[in-house]
Motif scaffolding. Structure first.
Motif, mmCIF file in Angstrom:
data_model
loop_
_atom_site.group_PDB
_atom_site.id
_atom_site.type_symbol
_atom_site.label_atom_id
_atom_site.label_comp_id
_atom_site.label_asym_id
_atom_site.label_seq_id
_atom_site.Cartn_x
_atom_site.Cartn_y
_atom_site.Cartn_z
ATOM 1 N N ALA A 83 0.837 -1.208 0.000
ATOM 2 C CA ALA A 83 0.000 0.000 0.000
ATOM 3 C C ALA A 83 0.867 1.252 0.000
ATOM 4 N N ALA A 84 1.949 1.245 0.773
ATOM 5 C CA ALA A 84 2.852 2.397 0.814
ATOM 6 C C ALA A 84 3.544 2.575 -0.538
ATOM 7 N N ALA A 96 8.487 12.825 -2.391
ATOM 8 C CA ALA A 96 8.528 11.620 -1.551
ATOM 9 C C ALA A 96 9.229 11.887 -0.219
ATOM 10 N N GLY A 97 10.373 12.552 -0.258
ATOM 11 C CA GLY A 97 11.131 12.819 0.971
ATOM 12 C C GLY A 97 10.348 13.649 1.967
ATOM 13 N N SER A 98 9.716 14.731 1.497
ATOM 14 C CA SER A 98 8.950 15.578 2.423
ATOM 15 C C SER A 98 7.718 14.850 2.939
ATOM 16 N N THR A 99 7.154 13.963 2.129
ATOM 17 C CA THR A 99 5.996 13.180 2.578
ATOM 18 C C THR A 99 6.418 12.184 3.659
ATOM 19 N N VAL A 103 5.205 12.034 7.612
ATOM 20 C CA VAL A 103 4.700 10.809 8.254
ATOM 21 C C VAL A 103 5.481 10.547 9.541
ATOM 22 N N ILE A 104 6.794 10.690 9.480
ATOM 23 C CA ILE A 104 7.632 10.457 10.665
ATOM 24 C C ILE A 104 7.281 11.445 11.771
#
Length: 147
Positions: A83-84, A96-99, A103-104
């Protein structure tokens, strides 16, 4: 187990799968009672979702007569990873990196989770490019404005 990448699960089906993964193996009555308690769902709602999951190959029904037993055919970790991956495959590579960072920031993580992430990032940093190439429509890229 079948490949989780081949099974698309809706939000409601995720809730049923989480219950089945937790129980390991369950009867329809146990599952219906659990989903009623957790989600307030009627018997028919849970039965409908269970039938869909069986049709998709995510859940297996065993037994010749009632009560049937249901167990997962796709693994929980594999389903979450699929799913990820699917989510990230549909977004701009430059975001992708900022997303992931967001999440973190918004999730509770254990010390061991954080240590694993630090180790993975340190390893990735060794050969990371200065910038990830955009994979949006040519000439229509708005993501570059973010960098």
């Amino acid at each position: 187990m079948i490949d989780a990448k081949n099974v698309t699960i809706t939000d409601s089906e995720w809730e049923v799968m989480r219950a089945i993964w937790t129980m390991g193996s369950t009867s329809s009555r146990e599952l219906i009672d659990a989903m009623n308690e957790l989600q307030g769902w009627s018997d028919s709602t849970t039965k409908t979702l269970l039938r869909r999951l069986i049709k998709k190959g995510a859940v297996e029904q065993t037994g010749e007569s009632r009560p049937f037993t249901f167990k997962p055919v796709v693994g929980e970790k594999e389903s979450m990873s699929a799913a990820a991956d699917d989510l990230f495959d549909h977004m701009c590579a430059m975001r992708a990196g900022s997303t992931i960072a967001q999440v973190i920031k918004t999730r509770k993580l254990s010390k061991s989770d954080i240590a694993e992430l630090q180790q993975i990032l340190a390893e990735k940093a060794k050969d990371a490019p200065e910038m990830v190439n955009c994979n949006c429509l040519p000439g229509k890229m708005t993501c570059e404005d973010d960098h």
